[in-house]
Design a protein around this motif. Structure first.
Motif, PDB file in Angstrom:
ATOM      1  N   THR A 259       0.833  -1.200   0.000  1.00  0.00           N
ATOM      2  CA  THR A 259       0.000   0.000   0.000  1.00  0.00           C
ATOM      3  C   THR A 259       0.868   1.250   0.000  1.00  0.00           C
ATOM      4  OG1 THR A 259      -1.748  -1.154   1.175  1.00  0.00           O
ATOM      5  CG2 THR A 259      -1.809   1.244   1.236  1.00  0.00           C
ATOM      6  N   ARG A 260       0.566   2.202  -0.859  1.00  0.00           N
ATOM      7  CA  ARG A 260       1.311   3.461  -0.907  1.00  0.00           C
ATOM      8  C   ARG A 260       0.368   4.596  -1.289  1.00  0.00           C
ATOM      9  NH1 ARG A 260       1.323  -0.730  -4.890  1.00  0.00           N
ATOM     10  NH2 ARG A 260       1.693   0.121  -6.983  1.00  0.00           N
ATOM     11  N   THR A 261       0.694   5.779  -0.805  1.00  0.00           N
ATOM     12  CA  THR A 261      -0.123   6.955  -1.092  1.00  0.00           C
ATOM     13  C   THR A 261       0.173   7.458  -2.495  1.00  0.00           C
ATOM     14  OG1 THR A 261      -0.221   7.609   1.230  1.00  0.00           O
ATOM     15  CG2 THR A 261      -0.674   9.314  -0.397  1.00  0.00           C
ATOM     16  N   ALA A 262      -0.869   7.591  -3.302  1.00  0.00           N
ATOM     17  CA  ALA A 262      -0.703   8.140  -4.640  1.00  0.00           C
ATOM     18  C   ALA A 262      -0.651   9.660  -4.584  1.00  0.00           C
ATOM     19  CB  ALA A 262      -1.851   7.689  -5.543  1.00  0.00           C
ATOM     20  N   ALA A 263      -1.603  10.268  -3.873  1.00  0.00           N
ATOM     21  CA  ALA A 263      -1.623  11.721  -3.712  1.00  0.00           C
ATOM     22  C   ALA A 263      -2.623  12.079  -2.627  1.00  0.00           C
ATOM     23  CB  ALA A 263      -1.991  12.416  -5.026  1.00  0.00           C
ATOM     24  N   ALA A 264      -2.309  13.120  -1.880  1.00  0.00           N
ATOM     25  CA  ALA A 264      -3.211  13.639  -0.844  1.00  0.00           C
ATOM     26  C   ALA A 264      -3.522  15.092  -1.166  1.00  0.00           C
ATOM     27  CB  ALA A 264      -2.572  13.515   0.534  1.00  0.00           C
ATOM     28  N   PHE A 265      -4.784  15.452  -1.068  1.00  0.00           N
ATOM     29  CA  PHE A 265      -5.229  16.780  -1.450  1.00  0.00           C
ATOM     30  C   PHE A 265      -5.906  17.469  -0.269  1.00  0.00           C
ATOM     31  CE2 PHE A 265      -5.044  14.124  -5.179  1.00  0.00           C
ATOM     32  CZ  PHE A 265      -4.390  14.918  -6.105  1.00  0.00           C
ATOM     33  N   SER A 266      -6.171  18.734  -0.421  1.00  0.00           N
ATOM     34  CA  SER A 266      -6.874  19.479   0.620  1.00  0.00           C
ATOM     35  C   SER A 266      -8.385  19.391   0.454  1.00  0.00           C
ATOM     36  CB  SER A 266      -6.445  20.952   0.599  1.00  0.00           C
ATOM     37  OG  SER A 266      -6.698  21.527  -0.670  1.00  0.00           O
ATOM     38  N   LEU A 267      -8.850  18.812  -0.661  1.00  0.00           N
ATOM     39  CA  LEU A 267     -10.274  18.656  -0.934  1.00  0.00           C
ATOM     40  C   LEU A 267     -10.623  17.174  -1.003  1.00  0.00           C
ATOM     41  CD1 LEU A 267     -10.732  21.298  -3.783  1.00  0.00           C
ATOM     42  CD2 LEU A 267     -11.232  21.585  -1.356  1.00  0.00           C
ATOM     43  N   PRO A 268     -11.881  16.815  -0.705  1.00  0.00           N
ATOM     44  CA  PRO A 268     -12.295  15.417  -0.845  1.00  0.00           C
ATOM     45  C   PRO A 268     -12.194  14.944  -2.287  1.00  0.00           C
ATOM     46  CG  PRO A 268     -13.859  16.647   0.503  1.00  0.00           C
ATOM     47  CD  PRO A 268     -12.931  17.658  -0.101  1.00  0.00           C
ATOM     48  N   VAL A 269     -11.755  13.697  -2.437  1.00  0.00           N
ATOM     49  CA  VAL A 269     -11.599  13.093  -3.757  1.00  0.00           C
ATOM     50  C   VAL A 269     -12.832  12.256  -4.068  1.00  0.00           C
ATOM     51  CG1 VAL A 269     -10.155  11.630  -5.217  1.00  0.00           C
ATOM     52  CG2 VAL A 269      -9.110  13.002  -3.399  1.00  0.00           C
ATOM     53  N   GLY A 270     -13.299  12.330  -5.316  1.00  0.00           N
ATOM     54  CA  GLY A 270     -14.446  11.533  -5.740  1.00  0.00           C
ATOM     55  C   GLY A 270     -14.014  10.348  -6.565  1.00  0.00           C
ATOM     56  N   LYS A 271     -14.854   9.960  -7.487  1.00  0.00           N
ATOM     57  CA  LYS A 271     -14.617   8.782  -8.309  1.00  0.00           C
ATOM     58  C   LYS A 271     -13.290   8.868  -9.052  1.00  0.00           C
ATOM     59  CE  LYS A 271     -16.469   6.247 -12.246  1.00  0.00           C
ATOM     60  NZ  LYS A 271     -17.616   6.053 -13.160  1.00  0.00           N
ATOM     61  N   VAL A 272     -12.582   7.727  -9.129  1.00  0.00           N
ATOM     62  CA  VAL A 272     -11.316   7.658  -9.853  1.00  0.00           C
ATOM     63  C   VAL A 272     -11.463   6.641 -10.981  1.00  0.00           C
ATOM     64  CG1 VAL A 272     -10.363   5.867  -8.342  1.00  0.00           C
ATOM     65  CG2 VAL A 272      -8.812   7.350  -9.591  1.00  0.00           C
ATOM     66  N   VAL A 273     -10.823   6.908 -12.114  1.00  0.00           N
ATOM     67  CA  VAL A 273     -10.864   5.990 -13.248  1.00  0.00           C
ATOM     68  C   VAL A 273      -9.462   5.904 -13.850  1.00  0.00           C
ATOM     69  CG1 VAL A 273     -11.559   7.829 -14.860  1.00  0.00           C
ATOM     70  CG2 VAL A 273     -12.021   5.432 -15.428  1.00  0.00           C
ATOM     71  N   TRP A 274      -9.060   4.699 -14.228  1.00  0.00           N
ATOM     72  CA  TRP A 274      -7.760   4.473 -14.856  1.00  0.00           C
ATOM     73  C   TRP A 274      -7.836   4.783 -16.343  1.00  0.00           C
ATOM     74  CZ3 TRP A 274      -3.337   2.529 -12.341  1.00  0.00           C
ATOM     75  CH2 TRP A 274      -3.513   2.094 -11.026  1.00  0.00           C
ATOM     76  N   SER A 275      -6.738   5.274 -16.904  1.00  0.00           N
ATOM     77  CA  SER A 275      -6.650   5.408 -18.359  1.00  0.00           C
ATOM     78  C   SER A 275      -6.523   4.006 -18.958  1.00  0.00           C
ATOM     79  CB  SER A 275      -5.444   6.262 -18.750  1.00  0.00           C
ATOM     80  OG  SER A 275      -4.239   5.642 -18.318  1.00  0.00           O
ATOM     81  N   PRO A 276      -6.885   3.824 -20.224  1.00  0.00           N
ATOM     82  CA  PRO A 276      -6.843   2.481 -20.826  1.00  0.00           C
ATOM     83  C   PRO A 276      -5.470   1.825 -20.774  1.00  0.00           C
ATOM     84  CG  PRO A 276      -8.135   3.967 -22.188  1.00  0.00           C
ATOM     85  CD  PRO A 276      -7.493   4.815 -21.128  1.00  0.00           C
ATOM     86  N   ASP A 277      -4.386   2.634 -20.794  1.00  0.00           N
ATOM     87  CA  ASP A 277      -3.041   2.049 -20.738  1.00  0.00           C
ATOM     88  C   ASP A 277      -2.550   1.840 -19.310  1.00  0.00           C
ATOM     89  OD1 ASP A 277      -2.551   4.628 -19.903  1.00  0.00           O
ATOM     90  OD2 ASP A 277      -1.278   5.174 -21.613  1.00  0.00           O
ATOM     91  N   GLY A 278      -3.350   2.208 -18.302  1.00  0.00           N
ATOM     92  CA  GLY A 278      -2.970   2.005 -16.914  1.00  0.00           C
ATOM     93  C   GLY A 278      -1.893   2.943 -16.417  1.00  0.00           C
ATOM     94  N   GLN A 279      -1.590   4.001 -17.168  1.00  0.00           N
ATOM     95  CA  GLN A 279      -0.505   4.911 -16.801  1.00  0.00           C
ATOM     96  C   GLN A 279      -0.986   6.180 -16.111  1.00  0.00           C
ATOM     97  OE1 GLN A 279       2.830   4.031 -17.253  1.00  0.00           O
ATOM     98  NE2 GLN A 279       1.732   2.115 -17.656  1.00  0.00           N
ATOM     99  N   ARG A 280      -2.311   6.456 -16.147  1.00  0.00           N
ATOM    100  CA  ARG A 280      -2.832   7.702 -15.576  1.00  0.00           C
ATOM    101  C   ARG A 280      -4.100   7.427 -14.780  1.00  0.00           C
ATOM    102  NH1 ARG A 280      -4.245  10.170 -20.797  1.00  0.00           N
ATOM    103  NH2 ARG A 280      -3.935   8.021 -21.498  1.00  0.00           N
ATOM    104  N   LEU A 281      -4.359   8.321 -13.852  1.00  0.00           N
ATOM    105  CA  LEU A 281      -5.595   8.277 -13.078  1.00  0.00           C
ATOM    106  C   LEU A 281      -6.339   9.594 -13.276  1.00  0.00           C
ATOM    107  CD1 LEU A 281      -4.315   6.820  -9.688  1.00  0.00           C
ATOM    108  CD2 LEU A 281      -5.799   5.641 -11.315  1.00  0.00           C
ATOM    109  N   ARG A 282      -7.622   9.496 -13.574  1.00  0.00           N
ATOM    110  CA  ARG A 282      -8.477  10.679 -13.586  1.00  0.00           C
ATOM    111  C   ARG A 282      -9.382  10.611 -12.363  1.00  0.00           C
ATOM    112  NH1 ARG A 282     -10.243  12.388 -19.790  1.00  0.00           N
ATOM    113  NH2 ARG A 282      -8.104  12.939 -20.434  1.00  0.00           N
ATOM    114  N   PHE A 283      -9.612  11.749 -11.732  1.00  0.00           N
ATOM    115  CA  PHE A 283     -10.377  11.753 -10.495  1.00  0.00           C
ATOM    116  C   PHE A 283     -11.030  13.110 -10.311  1.00  0.00           C
ATOM    117  CE2 PHE A 283      -6.007  12.929  -9.748  1.00  0.00           C
ATOM    118  CZ  PHE A 283      -6.091  14.064  -8.961  1.00  0.00           C
ATOM    119  N   ALA A 284     -11.994  13.153  -9.406  1.00  0.00           N
ATOM    120  CA  ALA A 284     -12.719  14.386  -9.111  1.00  0.00           C
ATOM    121  C   ALA A 284     -12.258  14.945  -7.782  1.00  0.00           C
ATOM    122  CB  ALA A 284     -14.219  14.121  -9.072  1.00  0.00           C
ATOM    123  N   LEU A 285     -12.223  16.268  -7.685  1.00  0.00           N
ATOM    124  CA  LEU A 285     -12.031  16.960  -6.418  1.00  0.00           C
ATOM    125  C   LEU A 285     -13.304  17.760  -6.139  1.00  0.00           C
ATOM    126  CD1 LEU A 285      -8.336  18.263  -6.622  1.00  0.00           C
ATOM    127  CD2 LEU A 285      -9.205  16.298  -5.373  1.00  0.00           C
TER     128      LEU A 285
END
Length: 662
Positions: A259-285
């Motif tokens: 387990t490792r932290t990907a990123a911590a923000f000052s706002l709540p994070v919503g749904k996350v989705v992987w890019s088709p190549d598995g190299q990126r994460l899209r997410f909501a703040l």
């Protein structure tokens, strides 16, 4: 903000911004604070990373922001702003120089985009057209969290007041419930081979829990590590899980290890989705104070540093849901505009990226899941309507109450002759007699309202309400209508109000606070408008003052306990545990507190005796589980202690939608 930016066309630090302005860093910071210099931030950490776009700064310089910033220089329209380092000599750059610099930078961006477009030369698309839309389910239940492997649909379904797992074949055959050992379960993902589901069980309104996997056709679940998530998603090859909890994105191996932290923000994070190549994460703040959502992207190799996140610029109303299309070329998302209209949009990939709207006008769009090429599976909700039911505790029967009124959050005047209620179709506040006659609309759109409460003298009504893009606040309004008056100072998000018997104070619990962990119970002095946090109330919500004035009751989201505050002795004590609902109502004699919970996976309303904590089931809602409609999460209490329920006749059905370019 521009939707598609080339990396080198962005100023990525205060230093670069100051150099572009020909000023020092302190001046740039001061201009942003006092004069509205257009600066953007990546939310996260104590020191948020800033960036800016040259064209936005140029526009600011040419308009009122620049006029304000250069008011000391009457020659601004003829000359650019001098640097502070040479202010004694008043050395200036001509507007021709600034325009040339902007033209060069913009030209660089356009050249890169144009070169990429020339190399790729995609087929020109002028729009999209509907090929077909086919309804796949029709059972009248509320559904969510849709997943599919191309042959079967998997989703959550609301049965009465519980969230269960269900599946249905593409042929539209009857929905099948998937057995689980959980009272409530949230479906997060489906494995690539369609054999496993990623889920988490939860209790009450705090929708988060430990991760489990289970066979998609049913079978014993298996715990995944020790993580607690409120959203989770497998990577495209099912080897990594991205877990969202509060303001943090965590990555772990599929078995829960590493387990490792990907990123911590000052706002709540919503749904996350992987890019088709598995190299990126899209997410909501989520900006809870403004009730807005922004979509961001971060590379998996860049995780651990929130400053690497990039805004996607899909607009202020984006998004209810989003997904990559099956071939991985396009990004589809749904949104609802300020007028409540749903939109289905597709963002094409590549240097010539463009956003098109898919022409669809059928109900309210929520979930979008990729199917084959140029097809989607959509969750679409019907119009929202409901009815009130009263449970007669003497006859043990449910009776229709205020027929023809789609209402919830009913509150009674002290003399029991009048009520206020929320019209669930447009979230407006109404007052009427207890039989529904002489209705009067007290609050109109665009204000949204929820819990209301009558003052002890019956002259005023306190209501939890919010304007678009604003926090929930407590307002006061005369029983005959008139202007709204905000009751308190401060900027906290305020929950349902409850009056003290003498009418001098109101208690309330904070809302929109779970992910940021700043929930508490507060007491509001009406004469001064000042609020204070009640001691020992951290983590509590949903406060209600006893009619006799001796106690304040509240709920703990984390421990699911019913808490009681002795106002004379000034301390909290646990009155009952395993309270999973979000309703607290005092009996008219202050001897009992009515709450809702799950008992052996069945929803019930029960009452807890104040002097010894003895619990007694009042209504078993299991009989309503299979009936049409969905039981709203709210219940009320009449002056003679009879529960009122709100049944909603809104369904969410799955559709297959196909489109083509034109």
């Amino acid at each position: 903000m521009p939707e598609n930016q080339v990396a080198n066309c962005r100023l990525d630090s205060w230093k670069e911004i100051a150099e572009y302005l020909k000023r020092d860093v302190r001046t740039a910071i001061r201009w942003e604070k006092h004069r509205g210099l257009p600066i953007h931030r990546v939310p996260g950490g104590k020191r948020q990373v800033v960036f800016a776009y040259p064209e936005e700064i140029d526009a600011w310089l040419d308009n009122e922001g620049g006029t304000d910033a250069t008011s000391a220089f009457p020659e601004k329209k003829q000359q650019a702003i001098p640097t502070e380092e040479n202010s004694s000599a008043k050395t200036v750059q001509s507007p021709v120089f600034l325009r040339r610099r902007t033209i060069l930078i913009t030209g660089c961006c356009l050249l890169i985009i144009g070169l990429g477009g020339w190399l790729i030369r995609p087929r020109k698309t002028t729009g999209l057209r509907v090929v077909s839309i086919k309804q796949l389910t029709d059972d009248g239940h509320v559904k969510g969290n849709l997943q599919t492997d191309g042959t079967k649909l998997y989703f959550n379904m609301v049965e009465g007041a519980r969230a269960v797992l269900a599946s249905a074949p593409m042929s539209g055959s009857p929905v099948r419930i998937i057995d689980t050992p959980f009272s409530n379960v949230a479906l997060m993902d489906l494995s690539k081979d369609g054999k496993s589901l990623l889920v988490f069980p939860y209790e009450g309104i705090g929708i988060e829990g430990p991760l489990w996997t289970m066979p998609s056709q049913g079978g014993p679940p298996h715990r995944v590590g020790e993580a607690v998530c409120n959203y989770a998603k497998w990577s495209p090859d099912d080897s990594i899980i991205a877990c969202v909890h509060g303001t943090t994105i965590t990555l772990m191996n599929a078995d829960g290890s590493n387990t490792r932290t990907a990123a911590a923000f000052s706002l709540p994070v919503g749904k996350v989705v992987w890019s088709p190549d598995g190299q990126r994460l899209r997410f909501a703040l989520h900006q809870t104070s403004a009730h807005t959502t922004s979509l961001w992207e971060i590379g998996v190799t860049e995780t651990g540093n929130p400053s690497q996140a990039r805004p996607l610029g899909l607009g202020a109303s984006c998004c209810n849901d989003w997904a990559w299309t099956s071939e991985g070329k396009n990004f589809v998302y749904t949104e609802i505009d300020a007028a409540g209209k749903s939109h289905l949009k597709i963002q094409t990939s590549g240097p010539a990226s463009h956003v098109y709207e898919l022409p669809l006008n059928i109900g309210t769009l929520w979930t979008a899941v990729p199917g084959s090429a140029d097809s989607l599976f959509l969750m679409i909700s019907s119009a929202y309507r409901g009815e009130l039911l009263k449970f007669d505790t003497r006859q043990k029967t449910l009776q229709s109450y205020l027929p023809g009124v789609s209402a919830a959050f009913v509150a009674y005047s002290p003399d029991a002759h009048w009520i206020t209620y929320i019209n669930t179709q447009d979230n407006t506040l109404w007052r009427s007699r207890v039989d529904g006659s002489e209705p009067l609309q007290l609050i109109r759109p665009p204000m949204e309202v929820e819990v209301s409460s009558w003052s002890p003298d019956g002259k005023n009504i306190a209501v939890m309400a919010r304007a678009p893009g604003k926090l929930w606040r407590i307002y006061l309004i005369d029983r005959e209508g008139g202007p709204l008056r905000q009751a308190a100072e401060g900027n906290d998000s305020q929950g349902g109000p409850s009056w003290s018997p003498d009418g001098k104070f109101i208690v309330y619990g904070n809302v929109d606070c779970q992910q940021t962990q700043n929930c508490s119970i507060r007491r509001l002095e009406l004469a001064s408008g000042k609020t204070e946090v009640m001691q020992g109330s951290g983590g509590l919500r949903t406060a209600r003052w006893a009619p006799d004035g001796q106690y304040v009751a509240a709920l703990s989201l984390l421990t699911h306990e019913l808490m009681l505050f002795d106002l004379r002795k000034q301390y909290w004590r646990v009155l009952a545990s395993s309270i999973t609902g979000d309703n607290v109502h005092w009996s008219n004699d202050s001897q009992y507190i009515y709450v809702d919970s799950l008992r052996e996976a069945q929803p019930i309303i029960e009452r807890v005796r104040v002097n010894d904590g003895r619990r007694e089931a009042v209504v078993n809602l299991n009989s309503l589980q299979k009936a049409s409609g969905t039981i709203n999460g709210w219940f009320g209490l009449t002056p003679d202690n009879m529960p009122i329920l709100s049944r909603i006749f809104t369904s969410s059905e799955v559709y297959e939608f196909k489109w083509a370019e034109q």
